[in-house]
Design an enzyme around this catalytic site. Structure first.
Site, PDB file in Angstrom:
ATOM      1  CG  HIS A  33      -1.850   8.831  -2.460  1.00 48.46           C
ATOM      2  ND1 HIS A  33      -0.869   9.789  -2.623  1.00 48.46           N
ATOM      3  CD2 HIS A  33      -1.599   8.237  -1.263  1.00 48.46           C
ATOM      4  CE1 HIS A  33      -0.077   9.789  -1.566  1.00 48.46           C
ATOM      5  NE2 HIS A  33      -0.497   8.853  -0.730  1.00 48.46           N
TER       6      HIS A  33
ATOM      7  N   GLY B  68      -1.195   2.550  -0.186  1.00 51.00           N
ATOM      8  CA  GLY B  68      -1.229   2.495   1.274  1.00 51.00           C
ATOM      9  C   GLY B  68      -1.442   3.875   1.851  1.00 51.00           C
ATOM     10  CG  ASP B  69      -3.639   4.295   5.447  1.00 49.25           C
ATOM     11  OD1 ASP B  69      -4.448   4.379   4.510  1.00 49.25           O
ATOM     12  OD2 ASP B  69      -3.861   3.665   6.500  1.00 49.25           O
ATOM     13  CB  SER B  70      -0.418   9.779   3.867  1.00 50.47           C
ATOM     14  OG  SER B  70       0.597  10.739   3.784  1.00 50.47           O
ATOM     15  N   GLY B  71       2.405   8.091   4.703  1.00 50.12           N
ATOM     16  CA  GLY B  71       3.398   7.875   5.747  1.00 50.12           C
ATOM     17  C   GLY B  71       3.730   6.424   6.009  1.00 50.12           C
ATOM     18  CB  ILE B  72       2.254   3.223   4.802  1.00 48.32           C
ATOM     19  CG1 ILE B  72       2.249   1.785   5.313  1.00 48.32           C
ATOM     20  CG2 ILE B  72       2.392   3.233   3.291  1.00 48.32           C
ATOM     21  CD1 ILE B  72       1.762   1.637   6.713  1.00 48.32           C
ATOM     22  N   GLY B  73       5.339   4.432   4.027  1.00 45.82           N
ATOM     23  CA  GLY B  73       6.664   4.100   3.512  1.00 45.82           C
ATOM     24  C   GLY B  73       6.703   3.713   2.051  1.00 45.82           C
ATOM     25  CE  LYS B  74       1.676   5.804  -0.710  1.00 48.04           C
ATOM     26  NZ  LYS B  74       1.413   6.197   0.688  1.00 48.04           N
ATOM     27  CB  SER B  75       8.280   7.811  -1.209  1.00 49.40           C
ATOM     28  OG  SER B  75       7.100   8.385  -1.742  1.00 49.40           O
TER      29      SER B  75
ATOM     30  CG  ASP C 230       2.268  12.365  -3.980  1.00 49.89           C
ATOM     31  OD1 ASP C 230       1.990  11.881  -2.864  1.00 49.89           O
ATOM     32  OD2 ASP C 230       1.788  13.415  -4.405  1.00 49.89           O
TER      33      ASP C 230
ATOM     34  CD  GLU D 100       6.767  14.471  -0.230  1.00 51.80           C
ATOM     35  OE1 GLU D 100       6.560  14.936   0.896  1.00 51.80           O
ATOM     36  OE2 GLU D 100       5.865  14.260  -1.063  1.00 51.80           O
TER      37      GLU D 100
ATOM     38  NE  ARG E 221       1.394 -17.859   9.036  1.00 54.05           N
ATOM     39  CZ  ARG E 221       1.721 -18.399  10.218  1.00 54.05           C
ATOM     40  NH1 ARG E 221       0.830 -18.402  11.195  1.00 54.05           N
ATOM     41  NH2 ARG E 221       2.906 -18.923  10.406  1.00 54.05           N
TER      42      ARG E 221
END
EC number: 2.7.11.-
Length: 311
Positions: A136, A151-158, A175, A200, A241
């Site tokens: 994913h 990253g987790d779903s909804g993190i902003g990958k797309s 996706d 998406e 850092r």
């Protein structure tokens, strides 16, 4: 499952006889040139491999006494042998034709040189028989580097991928990324056919990247070299850092470089990924800014330590 029939079709080879054996599975990426077997030594015969007969093998075979020829070819054609290929446009010996028909072994002819055909077959088999998995995430070509964004779903990958495409980079998959391990240390990512070229965006829906941004904005496959993992900013977590901490992500039997990017309002993630890709290219060229800084820092500490002793 890869069969001899698929091999013949995709590589546009000519089947001479043995069509009943076209269903045989091909499970081995190695190719054999049965030179010792032509001399009668079958103790370690790799019967489950594709067998290639070129000028050398057939010239030696033609020197054999007539009474040995059929038996030699009969031993070559085993039930598990997926195919025997005669190269350079040579005429298959009648004994080989008879044995192939008797054992339902596909006999294929090719006009290609033996070494050239072996190279084609090896490349094809390594691709078709490669280990596969799916992850994913989003795969983007950034400055020539295949970047797998996770990253987790909804993190902003797309959304990050969309910004990268707008900045001139190319989308491979959104996706779900299908991954093949062609060889060790070589992972090739491709999109599922159903969602090829699609992205998406929550609140907007599904968009066709090729239609919106042109054919230059997409790729059908890309070697994966760098993983960017997006996560929500954790104020209690110590993030790297300097860049000395080397993280890796293991996919199948291959490890790739991994960078964890904390996400919060005000951080331009697309620009950070661009810089990460450029920095990765510098690293593989032998230029490591973090190590250079660390070396300068150590030299400065040693210098001040000597000055303190002198005083």
């Amino acid at each position: 499952m890869l069969t001899t029939e698929k091999l013949v079709k995709l590589l546009k080879l000519e089947l001479f006889t043995g069509e009943k054996g076209l269903h045989k599975p091909i499970k081995n990426t190695d190719i054999s040139r049965p030179g010792l077997e032509m001399a009668g030594y079958f103790s370690h015969y790799a019967a489950d491999r594709i067998q290639l007969l070129g000028t050398t093998e057939l010239s030696f075979y033609n020197l054999l006494p007539d009474e040995e020829r059929h038996g030699r070819m009969r031993k070559l054609c085993r039930p598990e042998t997926p195919a025997i290929i005669v190269t350079r446009g040579l005429e298959p010996p009648q004994e080989l034709i008879d044995a192939a028909q008797e054992m339902d072994t596909p006999l294929i002819v090719s006009k290609d040189a033996t070494t050239s055909l072996m190279s084609r077959l090896t490349t094809f088999l390594e691709h078709e028989l490669a280990k596969t998995t799916s992850l994913h995430g989003v795969l983007v070509d950034v400055y020539g580097v295949g970047v797998l964004i996770t990253g987790d779903s909804g993190i902003g990958k797309s959304e990050t991928a969309l910004e990268l495409v707008k900045r001139g980079h190319r989308l491979v998959a959104d996706d779900n990324v299908e991954i093949r391990e062609i060889t060790k240390d070589e992972l090739i990512g491709t999109p599922p056919k159903l969602i090829e070229h699609l992205l998406e965006i929550r609140g907007l829906g599904i968009i066709n990247v090729m239609t919106l941004f042109g054919a230059g904005s997409i790729l059908t496959q890309k070697q994966i070299r760098l993983n960017i993992n997006l996560e929500n900013w954790d104020k209690d977590k110590l993030y790297d850092r300097v860049g000395l901490n080397e993280e890796t992500l293991q996919i199948l039997d291959t490890e790739i470089t991994k960078k964890t990017i904390p996400v919060r309002p005000g951080r331009n993630v697309a620009v950070i990924i661009e810089v990460a890709a450029m920095n990765y290219r510098l690293n593989i060229m032998g230029i490591n800014t973090a190590e250079e800084f660390n070396q300068r820092l150590n030299e400065e500490i040693l210098k001040k330590g000597h000055q303190s002793k002198e005083n």
